[in-house]
Design a protein around this motif. Sequence first.
Motif, PDB file in Angstrom:
ATOM      1  N   MET A 146       8.735 -17.215   7.673  1.00 27.88           N
ATOM      2  CA  MET A 146       7.294 -17.197   7.364  1.00 27.88           C
ATOM      3  C   MET A 146       6.600 -16.106   8.183  1.00 27.88           C
ATOM      4  O   MET A 146       5.808 -15.321   7.644  1.00 27.88           O
ATOM      5  CB  MET A 146       6.698 -18.569   7.675  1.00 27.88           C
ATOM      6  CG  MET A 146       5.220 -18.640   7.540  1.00 27.88           C
ATOM      7  SD  MET A 146       4.791 -19.025   5.869  1.00 27.88           S
ATOM      8  CE  MET A 146       3.054 -19.285   6.075  1.00 27.88           C
ATOM      9  N   LEU A 147       6.898 -16.026   9.458  1.00 31.04           N
ATOM     10  CA  LEU A 147       6.282 -15.025  10.329  1.00 31.04           C
ATOM     11  C   LEU A 147       6.641 -13.603   9.890  1.00 31.04           C
ATOM     12  O   LEU A 147       5.778 -12.724   9.806  1.00 31.04           O
ATOM     13  CB  LEU A 147       6.709 -15.253  11.782  1.00 31.04           C
ATOM     14  CG  LEU A 147       6.203 -14.244  12.794  1.00 31.04           C
ATOM     15  CD1 LEU A 147       4.706 -14.398  12.987  1.00 31.04           C
ATOM     16  CD2 LEU A 147       6.923 -14.401  14.113  1.00 31.04           C
ATOM     17  N   LEU A 148       7.916 -13.368   9.589  1.00 28.88           N
ATOM     18  CA  LEU A 148       8.349 -12.036   9.171  1.00 28.88           C
ATOM     19  C   LEU A 148       7.732 -11.629   7.844  1.00 28.88           C
ATOM     20  O   LEU A 148       7.291 -10.481   7.672  1.00 28.88           O
ATOM     21  CB  LEU A 148       9.876 -11.977   9.083  1.00 28.88           C
ATOM     22  CG  LEU A 148      10.633 -12.023  10.402  1.00 28.88           C
ATOM     23  CD1 LEU A 148      12.120 -12.215  10.158  1.00 28.88           C
ATOM     24  CD2 LEU A 148      10.376 -10.778  11.218  1.00 28.88           C
ATOM     25  N   SER A 149       7.675 -12.550   6.886  1.00 30.46           N
ATOM     26  CA  SER A 149       7.089 -12.202   5.589  1.00 30.46           C
ATOM     27  C   SER A 149       5.587 -11.968   5.708  1.00 30.46           C
ATOM     28  O   SER A 149       5.048 -11.059   5.068  1.00 30.46           O
ATOM     29  CB  SER A 149       7.395 -13.275   4.547  1.00 30.46           C
ATOM     30  OG  SER A 149       6.815 -14.505   4.912  1.00 30.46           O
ATOM     31  N   MET A 150       4.910 -12.737   6.530  1.00 37.22           N
ATOM     32  CA  MET A 150       3.470 -12.499   6.744  1.00 37.22           C
ATOM     33  C   MET A 150       3.241 -11.162   7.447  1.00 37.22           C
ATOM     34  O   MET A 150       2.281 -10.451   7.138  1.00 37.22           O
ATOM     35  CB  MET A 150       2.846 -13.647   7.549  1.00 37.22           C
ATOM     36  CG  MET A 150       2.803 -14.967   6.798  1.00 37.22           C
ATOM     37  SD  MET A 150       1.918 -14.888   5.237  1.00 37.22           S
ATOM     38  CE  MET A 150       0.263 -14.587   5.792  1.00 37.22           C
ATOM     39  N   SER A 151       4.116 -10.805   8.365  1.00 38.11           N
ATOM     40  CA  SER A 151       4.012  -9.495   9.025  1.00 38.11           C
ATOM     41  C   SER A 151       4.206  -8.364   8.024  1.00 38.11           C
ATOM     42  O   SER A 151       3.499  -7.353   8.070  1.00 38.11           O
ATOM     43  CB  SER A 151       5.041  -9.376  10.143  1.00 38.11           C
ATOM     44  OG  SER A 151       4.838 -10.356  11.120  1.00 38.11           O
ATOM     45  N   ALA A 152       5.155  -8.525   7.117  1.00 37.26           N
ATOM     46  CA  ALA A 152       5.380  -7.515   6.072  1.00 37.26           C
ATOM     47  C   ALA A 152       4.150  -7.391   5.177  1.00 37.26           C
ATOM     48  O   ALA A 152       3.747  -6.281   4.812  1.00 37.26           O
ATOM     49  CB  ALA A 152       6.608  -7.869   5.243  1.00 37.26           C
ATOM     50  N   ILE A 153       3.532  -8.515   4.843  1.00 39.27           N
ATOM     51  CA  ILE A 153       2.322  -8.471   4.015  1.00 39.27           C
ATOM     52  C   ILE A 153       1.213  -7.706   4.723  1.00 39.27           C
ATOM     53  O   ILE A 153       0.513  -6.899   4.104  1.00 39.27           O
ATOM     54  CB  ILE A 153       1.870  -9.909   3.646  1.00 39.27           C
ATOM     55  CG1 ILE A 153       2.867 -10.525   2.675  1.00 39.27           C
ATOM     56  CG2 ILE A 153       0.467  -9.915   3.056  1.00 39.27           C
ATOM     57  CD1 ILE A 153       2.655 -12.005   2.437  1.00 39.27           C
ATOM     58  N   VAL A 154       1.058  -7.936   6.019  1.00 35.67           N
ATOM     59  CA  VAL A 154       0.037  -7.208   6.787  1.00 35.67           C
ATOM     60  C   VAL A 154       0.338  -5.709   6.787  1.00 35.67           C
ATOM     61  O   VAL A 154      -0.570  -4.885   6.590  1.00 35.67           O
ATOM     62  CB  VAL A 154      -0.057  -7.763   8.230  1.00 35.67           C
ATOM     63  CG1 VAL A 154      -0.899  -6.857   9.117  1.00 35.67           C
ATOM     64  CG2 VAL A 154      -0.622  -9.172   8.217  1.00 35.67           C
ATOM     65  N   ILE A 155       1.594  -5.331   6.977  1.00 31.93           N
ATOM     66  CA  ILE A 155       1.983  -3.916   6.959  1.00 31.93           C
ATOM     67  C   ILE A 155       1.659  -3.296   5.600  1.00 31.93           C
ATOM     68  O   ILE A 155       1.077  -2.212   5.515  1.00 31.93           O
ATOM     69  CB  ILE A 155       3.488  -3.760   7.268  1.00 31.93           C
ATOM     70  CG1 ILE A 155       3.808  -4.208   8.681  1.00 31.93           C
ATOM     71  CG2 ILE A 155       3.976  -2.345   7.006  1.00 31.93           C
ATOM     72  CD1 ILE A 155       3.284  -3.320   9.772  1.00 31.93           C
ATOM     73  N   TYR A 156       2.035  -3.985   4.521  1.00 31.10           N
ATOM     74  CA  TYR A 156       1.757  -3.460   3.182  1.00 31.10           C
ATOM     75  C   TYR A 156       0.256  -3.385   2.908  1.00 31.10           C
ATOM     76  O   TYR A 156      -0.213  -2.472   2.235  1.00 31.10           O
ATOM     77  CB  TYR A 156       2.447  -4.306   2.112  1.00 31.10           C
ATOM     78  CG  TYR A 156       3.950  -4.203   2.129  1.00 31.10           C
ATOM     79  CD1 TYR A 156       4.587  -2.978   2.274  1.00 31.10           C
ATOM     80  CD2 TYR A 156       4.743  -5.330   1.995  1.00 31.10           C
ATOM     81  CE1 TYR A 156       5.971  -2.887   2.286  1.00 31.10           C
ATOM     82  CE2 TYR A 156       6.132  -5.243   1.996  1.00 31.10           C
ATOM     83  CZ  TYR A 156       6.725  -4.014   2.148  1.00 31.10           C
ATOM     84  OH  TYR A 156       8.089  -3.912   2.150  1.00 31.10           O
ATOM     85  N   PHE A 157      -0.495  -4.353   3.436  1.00 34.51           N
ATOM     86  CA  PHE A 157      -1.950  -4.327   3.250  1.00 34.51           C
ATOM     87  C   PHE A 157      -2.569  -3.134   3.966  1.00 34.51           C
ATOM     88  O   PHE A 157      -3.422  -2.438   3.405  1.00 34.51           O
ATOM     89  CB  PHE A 157      -2.569  -5.640   3.756  1.00 34.51           C
ATOM     90  CG  PHE A 157      -4.054  -5.676   3.626  1.00 34.51           C
ATOM     91  CD1 PHE A 157      -4.650  -5.831   2.383  1.00 34.51           C
ATOM     92  CD2 PHE A 157      -4.864  -5.546   4.740  1.00 34.51           C
ATOM     93  CE1 PHE A 157      -6.024  -5.854   2.253  1.00 34.51           C
ATOM     94  CE2 PHE A 157      -6.237  -5.570   4.626  1.00 34.51           C
ATOM     95  CZ  PHE A 157      -6.827  -5.725   3.385  1.00 34.51           C
ATOM     96  N   ILE A 158      -2.139  -2.886   5.185  1.00 39.21           N
ATOM     97  CA  ILE A 158      -2.659  -1.730   5.935  1.00 39.21           C
ATOM     98  C   ILE A 158      -2.292  -0.433   5.219  1.00 39.21           C
ATOM     99  O   ILE A 158      -3.102   0.494   5.130  1.00 39.21           O
ATOM    100  CB  ILE A 158      -2.112  -1.734   7.381  1.00 39.21           C
ATOM    101  CG1 ILE A 158      -2.717  -2.908   8.161  1.00 39.21           C
ATOM    102  CG2 ILE A 158      -2.412  -0.417   8.087  1.00 39.21           C
ATOM    103  CD1 ILE A 158      -2.080  -3.144   9.509  1.00 39.21           C
ATOM    104  N   ALA A 159      -1.093  -0.368   4.677  1.00 38.27           N
ATOM    105  CA  ALA A 159      -0.638   0.838   3.977  1.00 38.27           C
ATOM    106  C   ALA A 159      -1.374   1.061   2.662  1.00 38.27           C
ATOM    107  O   ALA A 159      -1.315   2.154   2.100  1.00 38.27           O
ATOM    108  CB  ALA A 159       0.858   0.767   3.726  1.00 38.27           C
ATOM    109  N   SER A 160      -2.060   0.043   2.160  1.00 33.50           N
ATOM    110  CA  SER A 160      -2.787   0.207   0.891  1.00 33.50           C
ATOM    111  C   SER A 160      -4.078   1.013   1.062  1.00 33.50           C
ATOM    112  O   SER A 160      -4.652   1.447   0.074  1.00 33.50           O
ATOM    113  CB  SER A 160      -3.100  -1.160   0.271  1.00 33.50           C
ATOM    114  OG  SER A 160      -4.080  -1.827   1.034  1.00 33.50           O
ATOM    115  N   PHE A 161      -4.503   1.215   2.296  1.00 30.58           N
ATOM    116  CA  PHE A 161      -5.684   2.047   2.534  1.00 30.58           C
ATOM    117  C   PHE A 161      -5.361   3.501   2.193  1.00 30.58           C
ATOM    118  O   PHE A 161      -4.196   3.905   2.190  1.00 30.58           O
ATOM    119  CB  PHE A 161      -6.153   1.920   3.991  1.00 30.58           C
ATOM    120  CG  PHE A 161      -6.675   0.547   4.326  1.00 30.58           C
ATOM    121  CD1 PHE A 161      -7.690  -0.020   3.593  1.00 30.58           C
ATOM    122  CD2 PHE A 161      -6.114  -0.172   5.357  1.00 30.58           C
ATOM    123  CE1 PHE A 161      -8.166  -1.285   3.891  1.00 30.58           C
ATOM    124  CE2 PHE A 161      -6.581  -1.435   5.664  1.00 30.58           C
ATOM    125  CZ  PHE A 161      -7.605  -2.000   4.932  1.00 30.58           C
TER     126      PHE A 161
END
Length: 184
Positions: A99-114
């Motif tokens: 859960m922690l790793l997948s949420m971290s990946a989501i945050v990374i992908y969200f930041i990269a969407s800028f």
Amino acid sequence: MRSSSSLEIKKESGSNIESEKIISVMKKTMKSHMIVAALIATVTFAAGFTLPGGYVQSGSNNQGMAVLSTLPTNGTDGYMAAVTRENFGSFVREDSIAMLLSMSAIVIYFIASFPIKDMRTVGTFLLLGNILTLLAMLAMVIAFLDGLGAVVSTSSFLDRITIVTYAATFFISLNLTSFSIRIF
């Protein structure tokens, strides 16, 4: 006659268009990876509340607790109860890590969407998110195997077949993913 500076500008703008296309492809890839990471987060979240073995339903002091965390040792083989508790504890830990790793990946992908114009930065975000997603998948598979080990007896043929099947599937998918990263 053209000046040499106009040729340099055309070369630079052609390279810039190529770079923008590559960034666009990377961001599309990140969108699909973000969906995978979100699915992993959803599954691990649900698994955290629907624990293997269920919950204690009786009116005892343990009501509402996970059945496998409160196994009595009286009248049962102490070794089996200890193995079951150990597998259950490992399930909870691995599920939380996934859960922690997948949420971290989501945050990374969200930041990269800028709007980021640097290809190296976008590539770094893609690689980091991909690694976190793969580690989350591995943790999810290990959590599943630990949950299965907690519910099914340790000498079960089903348990062994499942471990071999999941290990083979995971390593095949890992090799295919690393192959696609090398191509990109």
